[in-house]
Design an enzyme around this catalytic site. Structure first.
Site, PDB file in Angstrom:
ATOM      1  CB  THR A  34      20.934 -35.303   1.224  1.00 16.01           C
ATOM      2  OG1 THR A  34      19.773 -36.127   1.106  1.00 16.01           O
ATOM      3  CG2 THR A  34      21.048 -34.416   0.000  1.00 16.01           C
ATOM      4  N   GLY A  92      16.527 -37.553   0.976  1.00 16.02           N
ATOM      5  CA  GLY A  92      16.438 -38.894   0.451  1.00 16.02           C
ATOM      6  C   GLY A  92      15.192 -39.610   0.929  1.00 16.02           C
ATOM      7  CD  GLU A 144      -1.403  -2.356   2.034  1.00 16.85           C
ATOM      8  OE1 GLU A 144      -2.221  -3.056   2.650  1.00 16.85           O
ATOM      9  OE2 GLU A 144      -0.169  -2.607   2.010  1.00 16.85           O
TER      10      GLU A 144
END
Length: 373
Positions: A198, A305, A55
């Site tokens: 991972t 994973g 705004e």
């Protein structure tokens, strides 16, 4: 104004709102359009945290907004945070009508902004294109309504449902377009969660890289300015001090068994640590998400994973699963999509397929789990 005109202006405000999806977090990304005598005189969208709300951007763009109608995708705020109340700014500018797509789910606002506008004599309406507006800020709505942001898992698999070779090798299953799409997912996320498996197999960085986003240069720079928090679930503190996720290029939270202490080399990195209770299935995922809620994380992306992905589903913690399916076969010895042992068909997890689209040579499937009980 006709309903057709109002709808067109709100649709434009929603377009503007989406421009803030990479940078407004943790604030909701909002769009605003100011119209007088049938002409757009100003517009704006939420700036990075601490900057102008939509705004204020629109009012500054207009200069003189007296007698204008403001179309805004979320109820104007009525409280003072890092910036002043937008409702007060609209009143002070002489705006005569406000059309909001939806009421703000933030308990600090929750209709107070609209009531303040009405009390000042403005014409106020809400609910126009509300369903579309809710789709723009689902993570913010989730965090405000249930105390936890939206949790999505990103998974990549072959056509035969495999995510890595038996050795753990997984780079790359999908093509460049899908990987760029994942970069954009990261860029809209407040936190990216992965597991130690991972980290050890891929030495991933989990960062947003502007050159890989596939966006126009100016937008790519904006999208990569703020890196998501990297959250590593590492029960036994196996993350090497030299791993990419420890390199300081993005904030990192190392979650571990509360009974474990880090090595001297890991402690020396200064990385933030979060001790968690350890259960049979692993670390307390709900407690980790509670911590992310305290950090105002609206969008949480899980890149992991099969074991960790299965754990999130088993605990009913995933709101959305995004699977990138590549047109390749990886064979029966390769690792499956999920480690989710189920004994009978009555335990299956139903999914609602929300979207399926081609991304380069791959397919992206977006599914919503329908948890039972």
């Amino acid at each position: 104004m006709t309903i057709e005109f109002d709808t067109r202006m709100m649709a434009r405000a929603l377009q503007l709102a989406r421009r803030g999806q990479y940078s407004a977090m943790p604030n909701p990304h909002v769009g605003c359009v100011l119209v007088r005598d049938g002409q757009v005189i100003g517009e704006g969208f939420t700036q990075p945290a601490g900057g102008n709300h939509a705004e204020i951007e629109a009012l500054q763009s207009a200069g003189d907004a007296s007698g204008a109608t403001a179309y805004v995708t979320l109820e104007p705020c009525s409280h003072t945070g890092k910036t002043g109340p937008c409702a007060d700014a609209l009143i002070a500018a002489g705006v005569s009508r406000v059309v909001a797509a939806m009421v703000d789910p933030n308990p600090e606002v929750a209709g107070n902004g609209l009531e303040k506008l009405r009390a000042a004599g403005l014409q106020v309406e809400s609910g126009l294109l509300e369903a579309d507006a809710r789709k723009v800020i689902p993570g913010f709505i989730a965090r405000m309504s249930r105390g936890r942001g939206r949790v999505r898992a990103k998974l990549a698999m072959s056509l035969d449902g495999r995510t890595a070779m038996a050795s753990g090798e997984s780079q790359w299953i999908t093509g460049p377009a899908a990987r760029a799409d994942v970069q954009r997912l990261r860029a809209t996320s407040c936190a990216v969660v992965t597991g130690i498996g991972t980290v050890l197999s891929d030495d991933c960085s989990l960062t947003v890289r502007s050159a890989e986003l596939g966006l126009p240069p100016a937008e790519a720079v904006l999208a990569s300015q703020k890196q998501p928090l990297r959250v590593i679930l590492d029960s036994d503190l196996q993350t090497p001090a030299g791993a990419r996720v420890m390199d300081g290029s993005a904030p990192t939270l190392l979650c571990h068994d509360a009974l474990r202490s880090p090595s001297a080399s890991v402690a020396a990195t200064g990385v933030e640590r979060l001790p968690l209770a350890r259960r049979k299935s692993g670390l307390d995922l709900a407690a980790m998400l509670d911590n992310l809620n305290q950090r105002q994380s609206n969008e949480i992306l899980v890149e992991c994973g099969p074991r960790l992905a299965g754990a999130f589903i088993a605990e009913n913690l995933l709101d959305e699963i995004i699977v990138y399916m590549a047109p390749v076969l990886m064979g029966s010895a390769a690792r499956p999509l999920l480690d989710l042992p189920l004994d009978s068909m009555s335990q299956k997890v139903p999914l609602v397929i929300e979207d399926m689209r081609k991304v380069g040579v791959d397919w992206r499937i977006t599914a919503i789990p329908q948890y039972q009980g």
